[in-house]
Design a protein around this motif. Structure first.
Motif, PDB file in Angstrom:
ATOM      1  N   ASN A   1       5.714  -5.776  -3.683  1.00  9.64           N
ATOM      2  CA  ASN A   1       5.783  -5.208  -5.034  1.00  9.64           C
ATOM      3  C   ASN A   1       4.567  -5.602  -5.874  1.00  9.64           C
ATOM      4  OD1 ASN A   1       8.127  -3.750  -4.750  1.00  9.64           O
ATOM      5  ND2 ASN A   1       9.441  -5.479  -5.338  1.00  9.64           N
TER       6      ASN A   1
ATOM      7  N   ASP B   1       2.221  -3.123  -7.752  1.00 14.83           N
ATOM      8  CA  ASP B   1       2.002  -3.276  -9.200  1.00 14.83           C
ATOM      9  C   ASP B   1       0.516  -3.354  -9.537  1.00 14.83           C
ATOM     10  OD1 ASP B   1       4.665  -3.215  -9.589  1.00 14.83           O
ATOM     11  OD2 ASP B   1       4.939  -5.382  -9.884  1.00 14.83           O
TER      12      ASP B   1
ATOM     13  N   HIS C   1      14.448  -5.407  -0.672  1.00 18.92           N
ATOM     14  CA  HIS C   1      14.278  -4.387  -1.707  1.00 18.92           C
ATOM     15  C   HIS C   1      15.588  -3.739  -2.130  1.00 18.92           C
ATOM     16  CE1 HIS C   1       9.914  -4.631  -1.489  1.00 18.92           C
ATOM     17  NE2 HIS C   1      10.053  -4.722  -0.183  1.00 18.92           N
TER      18      HIS C   1
END
Lengths: 385, 284
Positions: free
Chosen positions: B89, B93, B153
């Motif tokens: 992530n 990001d 996730h």
């Protein structure tokens, strides 16, 4: 930036003459062709003209043409229509390289009580006709084999297939979406029973297709409603698009020789020059039995989406069989059916031309692609050092 | 059409740190040509275990190249311990997000980093996600890896699993197995939560529970695994802790079936039903 459009098997530019012919039917001539008054009746007459134009490019009789909304609808109408008309026959023969409109329909039918035989292809993308002959049985309702493949351009010997199908007493449907306008057709002297065509692959707009149903072929209507299309397809006609398709067919017939002269020369130059300038590449599919406008090239050690992105930066539009461009992560079922190694499928690029391309554009693509491949190979951990 | 952020496009069109490091201190390689993407990450690490240089080579789509480029920028200057904290992530990001179907590109980045750090330390990764039973044959994804992504996730659908690790994106024949893994992970999490609250103390199964759970595990988990290889299994009887089975299909003639019996059938039953089970093969 200038757009160089080399994705004509995906969709084509609407011919300016087609747009022009259609325009009044978006505006002043809005009558319903089914109406009794002459305001609507004049529109019906134009539809008759379009039907004649479509029949002419196919060498068919106008009464054998049914307008539909797209190629997919024509495929569904042909296959489901024949199955419904012959409910005791539960078997379908098709190939492993069909367009999703046929491929996924047959998969659906296989899950819903029908027997489906999927014929494989060899490394050149060609069918084995003995295998086809063995596959057709007494209860085979329909054989659906495409005329030419959208990804590789490989042409199937559809008339030979038709002879086999006739001998076995079944019906032949062909998805000729990629063939109409690129190959000469004469359905008056043909073994084809049903044929699909799509407007936007031959310079007509999207949202219009047609289905040829040979006189005497029993085929239950797919869309049930009003009496339009002689009760063979309910729904008020898409008048401007039908008129546009008619015009596009007239033009396609006129320009058909160009496909085998200019377009073919352009494609051959494109292919041979790219193959000369980019090492570790291969052409997918038979180069003998192939549409004049299509080439499908695999570049080893690089991935198709990355190639397309860099081509897009240069204004070049093309397609890829790579998993990353499919939206489903599934690499091209056509190339896999041909036994193209996974590595080559990921790096496959399809370039498809039309009569609107120019030699300058071809030269531009030839200049741009090799450095793109080289650039990506420099990033890639694989390949020759 | 591509739904890439400006950051992704920037890192794709102008990738940072492409190339090889001579005598790298750590190398992490993941993926393969057949899978459609691969990443080789090379690190130079100084005495204080700080990453002083990072380079990469990638075979893959636009977002795979961008993710690798972003990763090298992110790890430079970090200590190995700091770098080890980077998640997929974080990579997404850093690029202002990746399209959902492309999340597996950031996963590949994190895995290459894990592999490189393990390579530096000279250790094997504790529970390598590449070990286990291959569930998705098209992309060579194991059950361990799928379960890991599902937990990490909080994935609940097959589509999400495909987005994160590509499993199930090819021929789709493994979809029932992926669903079984998703169900299994969340079933276990639920049980763990209940046990944590003391609502459901781990208790001895009754005979009828044991038989029913064994039957269900064989049907839903074990048979799909064996069927994927053309084999099959039949549950013959359960007597106390003894579970008697018979192999069918290609398993029946397979010399490796004894291994399968222990490593797959018994392991899965012990994991999902009771630790005490012993599986025996009954031959006709």
């Amino acid at each position: 930036m200038k757009v160089v459009y080399a994705d004509n098997n995906a969709s084509t530019r609407v011919a300016p003459e087609v747009t022009e012919t259609m325009m009044p039917y978006f505006g002043e001539y809005y009558g319903n062709p089914s109406s009794m008054h002459s305001f609507g009746g004049q529109v019906a007459k134009k539809i008759d003209v379009a039907r004649q134009q479509v029949a002419d490019i196919l060498g068919a009789d106008p009464s054998e043409i049914v307008f539909t909304s797209c190629g997919t609808e024509s495929d569904n109408a042909a296959i489901l229509g024949v199955l419904r008309a012959h409910p005791h026959k539960r078997h379908i023969v098709t190939s492993r390289v069909e367009h999703p409109a046929v491929y996924n329909l047959c998969k659906y039918l296989a899950q819903n009580g029908y027997h489906v035989t999927e014929l494989g292809v060899d490394s050149q993308g060609m069918l084995n006709l003995n295998e086809l002959s063995d596959a057709v049985r007494e209860d085979t309702a329909i054989v659906s084999i495409m005329y030419a493949n959208n990804e590789t351009g490989v042409i199937f010997p559809i008339e030979e297939i038709g002879v086999i199908v006739k001998q076995k007493g079944s019906l032949l449907h062909t998805d000729a979406v990629q063939a109409v306008g690129k190959l000469p057709l004469n359905l008056a002297m043909s073994t084809i029973d049903l044929l699909t065509l799509s407007g936007h692959k031959l310079h007509a707009p999207k949202g219009i297709g047609a289905l040829f149903i040979r006189k005497g072929t029993t085929c239950t209507p797919f869309i049930i409603g009003g009496h339009q299309e002689k009760n063979r397809r309910g729904g008020t006609e898409n008048v401007p698009a039908i008129i546009g398709l008619g015009k596009a067919c007239e033009l396609a017939k006129k320009y058909l020789p160009d496909e085998h002269t200019f377009v073919k020369q352009a494609r051959d130059k494109l292919e041979s020059e790219i193959m000369k300038r980019a090492p570790d590449a291969r052409v997918n599919g038979s180069q003998i039995n192939r549409l004049p406008n299509t080439t499908n090239i695999s570049f080893e050690f690089v991935e198709g989406e990355a190639i397309l992105l860099l081509m897009n930066e240069k204004g070049i539009c093309a397609s890829s069989g790579s998993a990353c461009t499919s939206g489903s992560l599934e690499p091209s079922h056509v190339l896999r059916a041909m036994g193209v190694p996974f590595t080559a499928v990921h790096g496959s690029i399809r370039l498809s031309l039309s009569r609107y391309n120019t030699m300058e554009e071809v030269d531009y693509i030839i200049e741009q692609i090799p450095p793109i491949i080289k650039r990506l190979r420099e990033i890639s951990p694989y390949g020759r050092k | 059409m591509w739904d890439y952020t400006e950051k992704v496009k920037d890192h794709f069109f102008h990738p940072r740190n492409v190339g090889d490091i001579e005598n790298p201190d750590a190398v992490g390689e993941v993926g393969s040509l057949a899978c459609g993407d691969a990443l080789k990450l090379m690190l130079k690490v100084d005495k204080s275990k700080r990453i002083v240089d990072a380079k990469f080579k990638t075979f893959g789509c636009g977002s795979a190249i961008a993710s690798a480029s972003a990763l090298t920028e992110m790890v430079r200057g970090k200590t190995l311990d700091e770098a080890a904290m980077i998640t997929d992530n974080d990579i997404a990001d850093y690029l202002d997000g990746l399209p959902e179907q492309k999340m597996h590109c950031s996963v590949m980045g994190r895995e290459a980093l894990e592999a490189a750090i393990a390579n530096y330390k000279g250790v094997k990764i504790e529970k390598p996600v590449d070990e286990g039973i291959i569930v998705c044959k098209c992309f060579g994804v194991t059950d361990n890896k799928i379960a890991h992504e599902v937990r990490e996730h909080k994935l609940t659908t097959i589509e999400q699993v495909t987005n994160f690790c590509k499993a199930g994106g090819g021929c789709r024949s493994c979809h029932p197995q992926i669903q079984a893994i998703i169900d299994e992970v969340w079933q276990k999490e639920k049980e763990k939560a209940l046990v944590g609250k003391g609502a459901m103390p781990v208790k001895k199964l009754t005979n009828i529970q044991k038989i029913m759970m064994t039957q269900e595990t064989v049907e839903r988990v074990i048979r799909p695994i064996l069927q994927a290889d053309g084999g099959d299994i039949e549950l013959i009887d359960v007597d106390g802790d003894r579970v008697m089975v018979s192999f069918r299909g290609s398993c029946a003639a397979c010399s490796g079936s004894k291994v399968t019996l222990k490593s797959t059938v018994e392991a899965k039953l012990r994991e999902l039903v009771a630790d005490s089970l012993i599986v025996e093969e009954i031959t006709a």
